[in-house]
Structures are given as C-alpha cells and as structure tokens.
Design a protein around this motif. Structure first.
Motif, PDB file in Angstrom:
ATOM      1  N   VAL A 195     -48.950 116.045 -73.433  1.00 32.10           N
ATOM      2  CA  VAL A 195     -47.949 116.900 -74.075  1.00 32.10           C
ATOM      3  C   VAL A 195     -47.394 116.137 -75.272  1.00 32.10           C
ATOM      4  O   VAL A 195     -47.085 114.950 -75.162  1.00 32.10           O
ATOM      5  N   PRO A 196     -47.275 116.762 -76.439  1.00 36.64           N
ATOM      6  CA  PRO A 196     -46.854 116.054 -77.660  1.00 36.64           C
ATOM      7  C   PRO A 196     -45.622 115.185 -77.442  1.00 36.64           C
ATOM      8  O   PRO A 196     -44.696 115.555 -76.716  1.00 36.64           O
ATOM      9  N   ALA A 197     -45.620 114.048 -78.062  1.00 31.51           N
ATOM     10  CA  ALA A 197     -44.552 113.065 -77.865  1.00 31.51           C
ATOM     11  C   ALA A 197     -43.189 113.644 -78.217  1.00 31.51           C
ATOM     12  O   ALA A 197     -42.187 113.316 -77.574  1.00 31.51           O
ATOM     13  N   GLN A 198     -43.127 114.508 -79.225  1.00 23.90           N
ATOM     14  CA  GLN A 198     -41.820 115.067 -79.566  1.00 23.90           C
ATOM     15  C   GLN A 198     -41.278 115.980 -78.481  1.00 23.90           C
ATOM     16  O   GLN A 198     -40.057 116.146 -78.348  1.00 23.90           O
ATOM     17  N   GLN A 199     -42.187 116.561 -77.658  1.00 23.71           N
ATOM     18  CA  GLN A 199     -41.726 117.369 -76.530  1.00 23.71           C
ATOM     19  C   GLN A 199     -41.281 116.476 -75.376  1.00 23.71           C
ATOM     20  O   GLN A 199     -40.349 116.803 -74.651  1.00 23.71           O
ATOM     21  N   LEU A 200     -41.991 115.362 -75.196  1.00 30.22           N
ATOM     22  CA  LEU A 200     -41.666 114.477 -74.079  1.00 30.22           C
ATOM     23  C   LEU A 200     -40.360 113.728 -74.304  1.00 30.22           C
ATOM     24  O   LEU A 200     -39.546 113.577 -73.407  1.00 30.22           O
ATOM     25  N   TRP A 201     -40.188 113.216 -75.498  1.00 29.85           N
ATOM     26  CA  TRP A 201     -39.086 112.279 -75.704  1.00 29.85           C
ATOM     27  C   TRP A 201     -38.038 112.770 -76.713  1.00 29.85           C
ATOM     28  O   TRP A 201     -36.996 112.165 -76.859  1.00 29.85           O
ATOM     29  N   GLY A 202     -38.366 113.832 -77.450  1.00 32.09           N
ATOM     30  CA  GLY A 202     -37.420 114.295 -78.459  1.00 32.09           C
ATOM     31  C   GLY A 202     -37.250 113.309 -79.591  1.00 32.09           C
ATOM     32  O   GLY A 202     -36.167 113.207 -80.186  1.00 32.09           O
ATOM     33  N   LEU A 203     -38.309 112.553 -79.920  1.00 30.23           N
ATOM     34  CA  LEU A 203     -38.236 111.541 -80.959  1.00 30.23           C
ATOM     35  C   LEU A 203     -38.689 112.120 -82.296  1.00 30.23           C
ATOM     36  O   LEU A 203     -39.273 113.200 -82.370  1.00 30.23           O
ATOM     37  N   SER A 204     -38.478 111.386 -83.362  1.00 25.45           N
ATOM     38  CA  SER A 204     -38.920 111.823 -84.682  1.00 25.45           C
ATOM     39  C   SER A 204     -39.221 110.598 -85.536  1.00 25.45           C
ATOM     40  O   SER A 204     -38.762 109.486 -85.264  1.00 25.45           O
ATOM     41  N   GLY A 205     -40.044 110.799 -86.594  1.00 22.70           N
ATOM     42  CA  GLY A 205     -40.358 109.734 -87.528  1.00 22.70           C
ATOM     43  C   GLY A 205     -41.027 108.551 -86.867  1.00 22.70           C
ATOM     44  O   GLY A 205     -41.932 108.686 -86.037  1.00 22.70           O
ATOM     45  N   ARG A 206     -40.588 107.338 -87.247  1.00 28.63           N
ATOM     46  CA  ARG A 206     -41.185 106.119 -86.710  1.00 28.63           C
ATOM     47  C   ARG A 206     -40.964 105.997 -85.213  1.00 28.63           C
ATOM     48  O   ARG A 206     -41.832 105.515 -84.484  1.00 28.63           O
ATOM     49  N   ARG A 207     -39.813 106.455 -84.747  1.00 26.84           N
ATOM     50  CA  ARG A 207     -39.551 106.384 -83.298  1.00 26.84           C
ATOM     51  C   ARG A 207     -40.543 107.251 -82.527  1.00 26.84           C
ATOM     52  O   ARG A 207     -40.966 106.910 -81.429  1.00 26.84           O
ATOM     53  N   LYS A 208     -40.915 108.390 -83.134  1.00 25.55           N
ATOM     54  CA  LYS A 208     -41.906 109.240 -82.478  1.00 25.55           C
ATOM     55  C   LYS A 208     -43.247 108.520 -82.389  1.00 25.55           C
ATOM     56  O   LYS A 208     -43.937 108.585 -81.366  1.00 25.55           O
ATOM     57  N   SER A 209     -43.619 107.823 -83.444  1.00 29.46           N
ATOM     58  CA  SER A 209     -44.889 107.095 -83.437  1.00 29.46           C
ATOM     59  C   SER A 209     -44.883 106.002 -82.382  1.00 29.46           C
ATOM     60  O   SER A 209     -45.853 105.826 -81.632  1.00 29.46           O
ATOM     61  N   TRP A 210     -43.775 105.261 -82.323  1.00 34.65           N
ATOM     62  CA  TRP A 210     -43.693 104.212 -81.307  1.00 34.65           C
ATOM     63  C   TRP A 210     -43.692 104.805 -79.899  1.00 34.65           C
ATOM     64  O   TRP A 210     -44.308 104.261 -78.981  1.00 34.65           O
ATOM     65  N   GLY A 211     -42.999 105.920 -79.744  1.00 36.82           N
ATOM     66  CA  GLY A 211     -42.983 106.562 -78.430  1.00 36.82           C
ATOM     67  C   GLY A 211     -44.360 107.036 -78.019  1.00 36.82           C
ATOM     68  O   GLY A 211     -44.780 106.860 -76.865  1.00 36.82           O
ATOM     69  N   THR A 212     -45.085 107.633 -78.983  1.00 37.20           N
ATOM     70  CA  THR A 212     -46.438 108.098 -78.678  1.00 37.20           C
ATOM     71  C   THR A 212     -47.344 106.927 -78.330  1.00 37.20           C
ATOM     72  O   THR A 212     -48.155 106.998 -77.392  1.00 37.20           O
ATOM     73  N   ALA A 213     -47.204 105.833 -79.074  1.00 38.84           N
ATOM     74  CA  ALA A 213     -48.016 104.647 -78.786  1.00 38.84           C
ATOM     75  C   ALA A 213     -47.688 104.073 -77.413  1.00 38.84           C
ATOM     76  O   ALA A 213     -48.582 103.621 -76.676  1.00 38.84           O
ATOM     77  N   GLY A 214     -46.406 104.102 -77.048  1.00 41.40           N
ATOM     78  CA  GLY A 214     -46.030 103.592 -75.734  1.00 41.40           C
ATOM     79  C   GLY A 214     -46.607 104.425 -74.604  1.00 41.40           C
ATOM     80  O   GLY A 214     -47.092 103.888 -73.600  1.00 41.40           O
ATOM     81  N   VAL A 215     -46.565 105.760 -74.782  1.00 40.29           N
ATOM     82  CA  VAL A 215     -47.142 106.638 -73.763  1.00 40.29           C
ATOM     83  C   VAL A 215     -48.645 106.396 -73.647  1.00 40.29           C
ATOM     84  O   VAL A 215     -49.198 106.318 -72.540  1.00 40.29           O
ATOM     85  N   ALA A 216     -49.312 106.251 -74.801  1.00 42.11           N
ATOM     86  CA  ALA A 216     -50.757 106.014 -74.788  1.00 42.11           C
ATOM     87  C   ALA A 216     -51.095 104.703 -74.102  1.00 42.11           C
ATOM     88  O   ALA A 216     -52.072 104.613 -73.334  1.00 42.11           O
ATOM     89  N   ALA A 217     -50.301 103.659 -74.349  1.00 41.79           N
ATOM     90  CA  ALA A 217     -50.562 102.361 -73.725  1.00 41.79           C
ATOM     91  C   ALA A 217     -50.347 102.428 -72.214  1.00 41.79           C
ATOM     92  O   ALA A 217     -51.147 101.881 -71.436  1.00 41.79           O
ATOM     93  N   ALA A 218     -49.260 103.103 -71.789  1.00 43.20           N
ATOM     94  CA  ALA A 218     -49.004 103.241 -70.351  1.00 43.20           C
ATOM     95  C   ALA A 218     -50.121 104.024 -69.677  1.00 43.20           C
ATOM     96  O   ALA A 218     -50.583 103.668 -68.585  1.00 43.20           O
ATOM     97  N   LEU A 219     -50.570 105.091 -70.332  1.00 41.87           N
ATOM     98  CA  LEU A 219     -51.650 105.892 -69.765  1.00 41.87           C
ATOM     99  C   LEU A 219     -52.929 105.081 -69.672  1.00 41.87           C
ATOM    100  O   LEU A 219     -53.634 105.119 -68.648  1.00 41.87           O
ATOM    101  N   ALA A 220     -53.239 104.314 -70.717  1.00 41.62           N
ATOM    102  CA  ALA A 220     -54.458 103.491 -70.702  1.00 41.62           C
ATOM    103  C   ALA A 220     -54.398 102.455 -69.588  1.00 41.62           C
ATOM    104  O   ALA A 220     -55.393 102.210 -68.887  1.00 41.62           O
ATOM    105  N   GLY A 221     -53.215 101.834 -69.395  1.00 39.38           N
ATOM    106  CA  GLY A 221     -53.082 100.856 -68.322  1.00 39.38           C
ATOM    107  C   GLY A 221     -53.268 101.479 -66.950  1.00 39.38           C
ATOM    108  O   GLY A 221     -53.928 100.902 -66.074  1.00 39.38           O
ATOM    109  N   TYR A 222     -52.723 102.675 -66.754  1.00 39.97           N
ATOM    110  CA  TYR A 222     -52.876 103.345 -65.457  1.00 39.97           C
ATOM    111  C   TYR A 222     -54.318 103.758 -65.217  1.00 39.97           C
ATOM    112  O   TYR A 222     -54.838 103.611 -64.101  1.00 39.97           O
TER     113      TYR A 222
END
Length: 679
Positions: free
Chosen positions: A373-400
């Motif tokens: 689900v798009p990062a802006q829907q998950l976390w309500g982030l925008s701009g650079r924070r959205k990018s970092w949030g998306t990267a964090g979700v991707a890293a957590a998913l990859a680790g799992y």
C-alpha cells in the motif's frame, strides 16, 4: 428493509452452518484427515466466487429480469434437497481424493451454496439501487455477523445435540424458508427500480484502477492462505474436529465484521506494529529452533496472531472499498483472492511441496500485500520523509522475506526423507551415532508427531520400541496370545514396529491408507523385512477395507491409525467396533492405542465396550529407570469378552477397568463430539 435484512441474515447463517455439517458428514469417507476440511474450504471458496460472479452478471440485467431469473434458480435449487451425501461416494482406496471430494460437494450442496453465496452482494446492490441514503456495506457486516453466529452455534449447540443426518434435514428445511423469503425480496425490489436514476446521478468517482484491484486480490488471498494454513497447523496435530475448524474461520469472519462495520477500530498505528509481531511469531513457530510450548497457549497465540493478520488485510480492504456502483466487482475480486488462496493451500500445495511451505508463503504474501500500500497511505508522510518511510518499509519487508526464506529452507533440510501428499507431511531422520549411543534411532514423523522409531544398533534393531514396548498395553496383549500360528490385524502401519512381534507361522495383515507410509516403512526401516511372520498389506482406509472383507478371524486386532496426533473419529464409533469384533475370533483381543496429548479417549472406549458387553482394560505405561530407554509413555485399551478376560488374569494386573464415570453418549457414525473429550 426487513426483507433485505432477513434474506441476508438467513443466507449467511445457512452458508456457514452447512460447512461444518457437510464436512463432518464426509470426513470419515476420506480418511478422517484435516485435509478433508481444507478441500471442503476450497470448494466453498470456489462456490463463493461463482456466486459473486453470478451476482455481478445478474446486476447488469434489468430489474425485472434480475428478479425473474433469480426466482427461477431458487426454485431449481429446491430439487437438490435434502443435502444428505450419497454413501456411494465413499471408498477405501482413493489415494488422492481431493477431486472426488469436490465432485461430491458439487452434487450434494453445490446449487444451494452457490445461491446462498450470491445473496449478500446481490441484495446489497439491489438495496443501493433502490435506497438513495442506504448503506449497503452495513448489510455486508450483517452477513458476517450471521456467519459468526452460525459458526459459534455449531460446536456449542448443534454438534453435541443433533446427529449429522438430522442436522442435514433441519438445514434443508431452513433453506426452503430462505428461498421463499429471498424470492419475495427479489420480486419486491424489482418494483423499486424508479429510484435508480436518482442514485446513478450521484457522482461515483472513477472506476478502480488495475493496481487497486491487484491490491484487493493480494490482501484477500493473503488472509485466505493464512486462514487455511493455521487451520491445518492446528488440526493435523490435535484433531480434525469442527471446533478447531471453526476457531480460525470465526476469527477470519470477526475481522471482516470489525473492519466493514466499524472501520475506525482498524487503527494503523496500533495494528501495523502488532502485524509485525504476529508475522514474526508465526514464522518463528514454524522454524526448526522453536521452543516447546503447551497446546493451550499455542492455540491462543496463533488465534491472536491470525486475528491481527486478518485485521490488517481486511482493514486495508475496507479502506480501499469502492463506490457502491462498483460493489459487485469489488466482491468478485475479494472472492477471487479467497478462492486463489484456497486453491493454493487445498489443491496445489499438497501435490507440489514436500513440506508445509504454504504457511510461510502465506506470511510473506500477507506482509507484502500490506506493505505494498503506498507509503503516503501507510504513514501520511510527504516529500523526503515519504521517501525515507518508503525505504524503511521496503527494508523491513526485505528482512522479513529473508527470514521466511530461512524458515522454508529449514522445513525439509537434514531429513533422509521429506515427502507429502493429501494425508500430510512425512519425514524420516536419524538421531545419534549407533557406534557410541545406545539410544541412536531412526525416527518417523507425521506432521510434528512421532509415529515410530527403530534402533540403529544391531542388538536392538529387532525390538519393538517407542509406543510398542513389551511393558506397554500392546506388549501385554501379544504375550496373552503367545501361541503360533497367530493371525494379527493392524490398522495403521507407521514404520512397521508391530511386525517385531511376529513369529514364524504368524500372519500380519496391515491396513494402511497412505501409500507413502508403506514406501517409507519398506525402504527406510527393516521391521517388515526382518519379521519371520508373513506380511500382507491392504492399501486403503482400514475400516472401509475391513467392511468389504469376509471375517479375518484375527487373534489380535490392533487399531493404531493416527492422522498426526489425532485418531480419526470414524475408527472409534460403535459401527467401527462392530466391524472390528466381526473380524475377531471369539477369544480375540482388540487393542486400541489411545495415547494422545490433547484428547481423553477413555469415555469413548468405555461406551463402545459397554455397547457390545465387553470388558475394557486401560494400561497407562510409564517407563521406569530400569526400563528400556527407547520406550515412550503411552496408553492402550484392550477390549475383549468377559470370558477372555477371566481366562487371562495376568491382563488385569496393573490395568484400569473402564467404568462409566460421567454421562457420556456412545459415539456413532451419525454422532460424535470431540470437543467433549478435549483434555
């Protein structure tokens, strides 16, 4: 509104009431294994998909055509009643009965179930068409509430009190009432079509994109796979009983009710961290290094973890639900995801995998479906924070996903044999070094339950060990009938340990439903090849094969058939014991292995023995310090004529004579209640 509510409530209640009724009825016909329930669930999900497709197609017709068509099909479905399966479908020799089960269900309950499954989306669409201020998704929540009531009522009220045949007849009568109410609703709704123009004039937004539909599909499939995987995990090693079928399904439905009736309760800041914990816990419990845990906390924790996963999947589905104009299409995609999950777990996995890989795959799918689900829907982030949030979700998913991959690799790693079919997963592995360790053995595992061992040291190789030692109940029975030639019948092969009791001149006739078990016993263990007795093997369900044979005149008949840690119910009913006694000599002994961590089978044995005026002796064997270190704690019941018991006073030493300790109804093919014997 009354007719809409009543039709949807009745349809949902009957839809989920028929599932345990029909599954319990046919369970004995196909080995009593938990895979029967998963195959039934696959059928129900496919029928649900067809019902939703029918509702989607019918909704495109004119209002009057919809009503006439649906009333006609409802009338046609009455010709299939009552929903009593034809016994001609059962057979003792089906190796992979999945397709046969699907065909049986289609003939028996296919059309009524198809119509019941179409009712909720169809009537919601009619209601949205006819009521400008209506809330059709509230009707969806109502249908799930009725489904939940149906599931809860079955183990609490229906199963303990009504024979399965009566259950089928009562359900059929209730279906006639539903058909009448639904037909009236269809006809009345067709006269309310004048409101459609007003509703259709309202803005419905753009049609959902294929990306959104793909997310619907993934979320629905992830929840479906986990529902069936958790059900298999519980039932294969406890018992294939309605209570343990219903618990995961009830949790699955509860999440639907909460997410669509009160979506505010799905709060991402709470449920996403809980989802991470739930996914981690279940993956850990599937790993080879998991710690031992009691069954009660294990069931509670798995139930809680499944609830969190289903809440996440269904919560995101509820957030993404479309305008009512696209309602039937939404339900079709959701049903397609559920059916895809059922097809994967119920039909493909047993034939493609050698271990229960579908469980960790379901965990991975659930994690990915929620994370995508798009990062802006998950976390309500925008701009650079959205990018970092998306990267964090991707890293957590990859680790799992990496962790899940490790778990999958370990599920069949290090075994001499790891194989699987409709009847479950079988594994063989060695423990210890036979040169230095007295307790070095080769072990045979069904699911996670030990189904027999053989010593790897030459001096002990011919000894019966594990649950079959000479001090156990079966050892006493073998000593009580010492003379050769003996004719010994055995239901359930395992690794063939009981062949160690065979003597020259004896005949061992073994009944085994799973051809994989026979292959493993012959190729990985030597009990069958070492015994001086003659060995006959009859492949098929032991009881059904015995019913088709002339009396075998056994001196001893051993009932040692298990599915995981569960005794198939149809092997311990009054009709089953009648078959066993027909094959015994007048002075013969019936030996039943009642060793079980979760079920107290003593009342079942006592009632069966009482029904045939027999004596039932129970031996609870606990190896002492001086006993063989390869022996296990076990419980056996020996059932025989009173004259036989008097002729063998040694059998009554250290034995418990079973007597009725509480009111308990004798089990029959038409009635059983395993919930009442859970420890």
């Amino acid at each position: 509104m009354l007719f809409y509510t009543l039709s949807i409530f009745l349809s949902a209640f009957l839809l989920f009431e028929v599932q345990p009724i029909i599954a319990k009825t046919i369970l004995p016909w196909f080995g009593g294994t938990s895979a029967v329930w998963n195959t039934c669930m696959l059928f129900f999900q496919l029928a649900l998909l067809l019902g939703y497709l029918y509702a989607h197609w019918l909704h495109r017709l004119g209002a009057r055509k919809q009503a006439v068509t649906h009333i006609f099909v409802l009338a046609a479905s009455l010709a299939t009643l009552p929903i009593l399966p034809n016994p001609a479908w059962k057979t003792g020799g089906v190796a992979h009965p999945s397709l046969r089960i699907l065909a049986l269900l289609a003939v028996t309950v296919g059309l009524p179930y198809f119509l019941l499954s179409s009712t909720s989306p169809l009537l919601q669409a009619w209601y949205a068409r006819s009521h400008k201020s209506g809330m059709p998704y509230r009707l969806f929540a109502l249908s799930n509430l009725a489904s939940m009531l149906a599931l809860l009522s079955y183990p609490a009220l229906i199963e303990p009190n009504l024979p399965t045949r009566t259950q089928g007849l009562v359900w059929s009568a209730a279906y006639v009432c539903f058909a009448l109410v639904c037909a009236i609703t269809a006809w009345r709704s067709s006269g309310e079509a004048s409101v459609v123009a007003v509703v259709d004039a309202e803005p419905a937004g753009s049609e959902p994109s294929w990306q959104v539909r793909a997310i619907w599909l993934a979320l629905a499939a992830g929840a479906s796979v986990l529902l069936l995987a958790v059900t298999t995990h519980l039932t294969q090693d406890v018992a294939a009983i309605p209570f343990l079928w219903i618990l995961p399904l009830g949790i699955y439905l509860l999440s639907f009710i909460v997410c669509f009736e009160a979506p505010r309760f799905y709060w991402r800041p709470v449920f996403l961290p809980l989802l991470a914990a739930a996914l981690g816990f279940m993956a850990y419990r599937l790993s080879a290094w998991r710690a031992v845990m009691g069954i009660r906390p294990l069931i509670v924790l798995f139930a809680a973890a499944l609830f969190v996963c289903c809440m996440a999947c269904h919560g995101e589905l509820a957030r993404l639900k479309p305008h009512p104009r696209y309602l039937t299409g939404f339900y079709v995609i959701v049903a397609l995801g559920g059916a895809a999950g059922g097809l994967f777990v119920g039909l493909l996995a047993p034939n493609l995998f050698r271990a229960y890989y579908e469980f960790p795959i379901g965990l991975a799918l659930c994690a990915a479906a929620v994370a995508v689900v798009p990062a802006q829907q998950l976390w309500g982030l925008s701009g650079r924070r959205k990018s970092w949030g998306t990267a964090g979700v991707a890293a957590a998913l990859a680790g799992y996903l990496w962790f899940v991959g490790v778990v999958i690799h370990g599920m069949a790693e290090g075994y001499l044999v790891a194989a699987r079919n409709f009847y479950g997963q079988l594994r063989v592995y060695d423990i210890g070094d036979p040169k230095t360790d007295e307790d070095a053995v080769r072990r045979f595992i069904h699911g996670i339950v030990n189904h027999g061992e053989q010593s790897r040291r030459e001096e002990y190789r011919h000894q019966p060990i594990s649950y079959f030692c000479e001090g156990s109940g079966i050892g006493r029975a073998m000593r009580a009938q010492p003379g050769a030639p003996r004719r010994i019948g055995i239901l359930g092969l395992g690794c063939g340990t009981l062949a160690a009791y065979g003597k020259s001149g004896d005949t061992l006739r073994i009944y085994e439903i799973n051809s994989l078990v026979l292959d493993i016993a012959r190729n990985q263990f030597t009990y069958l090849s070492d015994t001086p007795a003659r060995v006959e093997v009859a492949l098929g369900d032991g009881r059904l094969v015995l019913e088709s044979e002339a009396s075998q005149q056994f001196d001893i008949l051993v009932m040692d058939a298990f599915s995981g840690d569960s005794v198939p119910v149809h092997l311990v009913t009054r009709e089953a014991f009648q078959t066993y006694f027909r094959h015994l000599k007048p002075a013969g002994i019936l030996a039943v292995n009642i060793s079980n961590r979760y079920l107290n089978l003593e009342p079942v044995m006592e009632r069966a023995a009482h029904a045939f005026d027999k004596v039932a002796l129970v031996y609870h064997y606990e190896p002492g310090p001086g006993d063989d270190l390869l022996c296990f704690s076990c419980s056996w019941t020996l059932i025989m004529d009173r004259a036989t018991a008097e002729a063998h006073p040694e059998l009554q030493r250290e034995a418990k004579v079973l007597r009725p300790e509480r009111p308990f109804r004798v089990w029959t093919d038409d009635f059983s209640n395993m919930y009442g014997i859970l420890k």
